[in-house]
Design a protein around this motif. Structure first.
Motif, PDB file in Angstrom:
ATOM      1  N   UNK A 157       1.042  -1.048  -0.259  1.00 28.77           N
ATOM      2  CA  UNK A 157       0.530   0.183  -0.287  1.00 28.77           C
ATOM      3  C   UNK A 157       1.288   0.946  -0.113  1.00 28.77           C
ATOM      4  N   UNK A 158       0.373   1.995  -0.326  1.00 26.96           N
ATOM      5  CA  UNK A 158       1.410   3.038  -0.872  1.00 26.96           C
ATOM      6  C   UNK A 158      -0.064   4.598  -0.053  1.00 26.96           C
ATOM      7  N   UNK A 159       0.282   4.682   1.292  1.00 27.75           N
ATOM      8  CA  UNK A 159      -0.276   5.423   2.510  1.00 27.75           C
ATOM      9  C   UNK A 159       0.250   7.095   2.058  1.00 27.75           C
ATOM     10  N   UNK A 160       1.141   7.140   1.717  1.00 29.46           N
ATOM     11  CA  UNK A 160       2.132   8.462   1.878  1.00 29.46           C
ATOM     12  C   UNK A 160       1.527   9.767   2.021  1.00 29.46           C
ATOM     13  N   UNK A 161       0.409   9.608   0.463  1.00 30.56           N
ATOM     14  CA  UNK A 161       0.566  11.095  -0.224  1.00 30.56           C
ATOM     15  C   UNK A 161      -1.438  11.109   0.422  1.00 30.56           C
ATOM     16  N   UNK A 162      -2.050  10.429   0.829  1.00 32.90           N
ATOM     17  CA  UNK A 162      -3.033  10.034   1.500  1.00 32.90           C
ATOM     18  C   UNK A 162      -3.025  11.315   2.453  1.00 32.90           C
ATOM     19  N   UNK A 163      -4.146  12.034   2.642  1.00 33.22           N
ATOM     20  CA  UNK A 163      -4.521  13.675   3.355  1.00 33.22           C
ATOM     21  C   UNK A 163      -5.746  12.677   4.121  1.00 33.22           C
ATOM     22  N   UNK A 164      -5.299  12.551   5.677  1.00 30.83           N
ATOM     23  CA  UNK A 164      -6.123  11.559   6.702  1.00 30.83           C
ATOM     24  C   UNK A 164      -6.544  10.495   6.402  1.00 30.83           C
ATOM     25  N   UNK A 165      -6.938  10.062   7.748  1.00 25.94           N
ATOM     26  CA  UNK A 165      -7.134   8.532   7.751  1.00 25.94           C
ATOM     27  C   UNK A 165      -8.779   8.313   6.503  1.00 25.94           C
ATOM     28  N   UNK A 166      -9.276   8.528   6.422  1.00 23.49           N
ATOM     29  CA  UNK A 166     -10.929   8.031   5.415  1.00 23.49           C
ATOM     30  C   UNK A 166      -9.708   8.242   4.004  1.00 23.49           C
ATOM     31  N   UNK A 167      -8.646   8.817   3.597  1.00 26.44           N
ATOM     32  CA  UNK A 167      -7.928   8.174   1.652  1.00 26.44           C
ATOM     33  C   UNK A 167      -7.641   7.063   2.718  1.00 26.44           C
TER      34      UNK A 167
END
Length: 272
Positions: A120-130
């Motif tokens: 998973x690439x979560x580094x670019x996600x903004x906040x928990x929802x993304x």
């Protein structure tokens, strides 16, 4: 926003009479920001010594004792609800959020879950929802809906390793991955528009609110889901939990029906 009629029927038949039956039933929806329960009624047999209450997560429960011999336990709940008023519910239990960060025996991570999490690439996600949306899509891609491959005791790790399962398994896998990502999340049991059995999905915590996500159907929870209860995992949300005296075998059936209904317009109500 939809208005629906819902009906839930749980029945347990015992192979011989049982006595001293102690039970807790969690089959009763409550109103919140997302859903308004317009009407609800219940029928529960045996109906001796019943008491209403709430569990530690705020779920509405009925506690009961059935001392006399009986071969049937029957619960029916029906009512109407307005759904989808908001896409979230308020986190009234803010002091409990930490409880939903911790893995449980059913969501404990192993090699398969850690391997999927590493992709998973979560580094670019903004906040928990993304983050949760990315995780939901990963779960849907990794799993195939196939009844009969898992049981109520199947862990998230076991289900993911097998690559198939039902809504309970999708929810447990998503919970495990969200918690690895530091996202507080909880297991939800409820009813889905249509006919069949109860359904399970996930709520994630973001900005003092809980947002529902349904990884089995790859959709956000809006106006097609009637929520009954929530907890850390399946075991916290058992629709029925009980003990009894006797050596009887149990045969359980659950039937659910939820259908959209049309509310009368102003002109119809006034007779014009």
């Amino acid at each position: 926003m939809k208005t629906v009629a819902f009906w839930y029927h749980l029945q347990i038949r015992f192979s011989e009479p049982v006595t001293h039956h102690r039970f807790t039933v969690r089959s009763f929806p409550v109103s919140d920001e997302r859903q308004e329960i317009l009407s609800v009624s219940q029928e529960l047999l045996p109906n001796q010594f019943l008491e209403n209450g709430t569990d530690s997560f705020g779920n509405l429960c009925v506690y009961g004792n059935a001392e006399e011999p009986h071969e049937l336990f029957d619960v029916q709940v029906q009512g109407t609800a307005r759904l989808g008023m908001q896409p979230w519910t308020a986190a009234r239990e803010a002091h409990q959020v930490g409880v939903f960060r911790t893995q449980t025996p059913l969501t404990q991570t192993g090699p398969s879950l850690l391997r999927l999490f590493s992709t998973l690439d979560l580094a670019a996600c903004r906040g928990n929802r993304e983050k949760a949306e990315a995780i939901m899509h990963a779960v849907a891609a990794a799993m195939r809906y196939l009844p009969g491959r898992t049981t109520f005791e199947t862990t998230a790790e076991e289900a993911l390793l097998g690559g198939a399962g039902v809504c309970q398994d999708y929810a447990h896998i998503m919970l495990a991955l969200c918690r690895l990502a530091g996202v507080p999340c909880r297991y939800v049991v409820g009813l889905l528009i249509g006919e069949g059995a109860s359904h399970a999905w996930v709520e994630i915590y973001d900005d003092c609110r809980w947002f529902g996500m349904d990884p089995t159907n790859l959709v956000p929870v809006t106006d097609s889901h009637v929520k009954l209860s929530h907890g850390r995992d399946y075991n916290d949300c058992l629709l029925n939990r009980g003990i009894f005296c006797g050596a009887a075998r149990q045969e359980q059936s659950v039937r659910v029906k939820v259908e959209e209904i049309m509310e009368p317009s102003v002109s119809e109500e006034s007779g014009l």
